[in-house]
Design an enzyme around this catalytic site. Structure first.
Site, short mmCIF file in Angstrom:
data_model
loop_
_atom_site.label_atom_id
_atom_site.label_comp_id
_atom_site.label_asym_id
_atom_site.label_seq_id
_atom_site.Cartn_x
_atom_site.Cartn_y
_atom_site.Cartn_z
N SER A 110 4.15 2.38 8.10
CA SER A 110 3.88 1.31 7.15
C SER A 110 5.10 0.89 6.37
CB SER A 110 2.85 1.78 6.12
OG SER A 110 1.59 1.72 6.68
N ASP A 127 0.02 -7.65 1.60
CA ASP A 127 0.50 -6.25 1.62
C ASP A 127 2.03 -6.27 1.67
OD1 ASP A 127 0.62 -3.53 1.79
OD2 ASP A 127 -0.28 -3.38 3.79
N HIS A 132 0.81 -1.22 0.00
CA HIS A 132 0.00 0.00 0.00
C HIS A 132 0.84 1.26 0.00
CE1 HIS A 132 0.29 -0.16 4.51
NE2 HIS A 132 0.24 1.14 4.38
#
Ligand SMILES: *[C@@H]1O[C@H](CO)[C@@H](O)[C@H](O)[C@H]1NC(C)=O
Length: 271
Positions: A222, A128, A82
């Protein structure tokens, strides 16, 4: 209650739009009350010793998004899908502590190729994971080094103490990224316990970190590493994927892509 991808502030709106909140919600309503954080955080963490996580990098994409990542080869960085799925290129910065300053140890290298997992699913957040190939080699030294990736899918990590690090938002009250690298320490929890919060989107392809003491990843972290100590060496077991939309300090676990489950994919896409 939405699940929040721990993306960049700038990208948060874009990323969240892709998620169907009705499908992804914590199913467990009463969470462990937040223990007030006394120290600065990742959230709930503290400032890392400069270059104490020398495999940590920043990944900034051409759309203004900010993420973490880890060095797994001289020209190879591991991050979250992402973070890079909409990017045409990213700049990777290794050797950084105070990321927004011009430190002499910093090495900033642009990507030559980005490989996003073909089964990355923006609605249930599965797979992811992404690889960033760099256009030139990193100089490896004590501020920039390669981390070993966990390849063992059979040994349980439940209860093991793990470290998450990043320049992400360090409290629910702060809108900005952290000026310096932070880390937090907590314990890995079981899939079953994590499913009590997030339901069936949690699979064996995830590692969850106990958030009950307010420690965990937050926006901007992230893609960054979750690591454990193995024979005094760091071993990366996860990469930051998502947390609860309720907030980073509310006691929810934070969720990481289980890198051991992607050993083959990483090997196949490393060249
Ligand atoms: C993505 O996940 C959703 C929700 O689980 C599922 O319905 C959909 O089929 C998945 N998409 C792909 C391409 O696998």
């Amino acid at each position: 209650m939405k699940v929040l991808i721990l993306a960049v502030i700038a990208l948060a709106a874009v990323s969240q739009a892709a998620i169907d909140p009705s499908k992804i919600k914590p199913v467990f309503q009463t969470v462990t009350p937040l223990i007030p954080a006394i120290t600065p955080k990742v959230v709930g963490g503290q400032e890392a010793d400069p270059h104490g996580v020398p495999f940590q990098v920043a990944v900034e994409n051409n759309r203004g998004g900010f993420c973490g990542g880890s060095i797994i080869g001289k020209t190879l960085v591991l991050t979250a899908a992402h973070c890079v799925d909409s990017a045409t290129w990213v700049d990777v910065t290794a050797g950084a502590h105070r990321i927004f300053e011009n430190e002499p140890t910093q090495q900033k290298i642009r990507s030559s190729k980005i490989v996003v997992h073909k089964d990355w699913n923006t609605s249930n957040l599965a797979n992811d994971i992404a690889l960033v190939h760099l256009s030139s080699e990193l100089n490896l030294d004590n501020t920039a080094r390669i981390v070993d990736l966990n390849q063992d899918t059979s040994t349980s990590l439940v209860g093991v103490q793990a470290i998450v690090s990043g320049w992400g938002r360090y409290s629910d009250g702060s809108g900005a990224l952290s000026q310096w690298l932070r880390y937090g320490v907590s314990n890995i929890m079981s899939k079953q316990d994590c499913q009590r919060f997030f339901g069936s989107i949690i699979t064996d392809n995830h590692v969850c970190l106990d958030g009950s003491k307010g420690v965990g990843a937050c926006n901007g972290d992230s893609g960054g590493p979750l690591s454990i100590a193995q024979n005094d060496n760091p071993l990366q077991v996860g990469l930051v994927s998502f947390g609860s939309g309720a907030g980073c300090e509310k006691g929810y676990p934070t969720v990481y892509t289980n890198v051991a489950r992607y050993s083959d994919w990483i090997a196949q896409n490393s060249n």
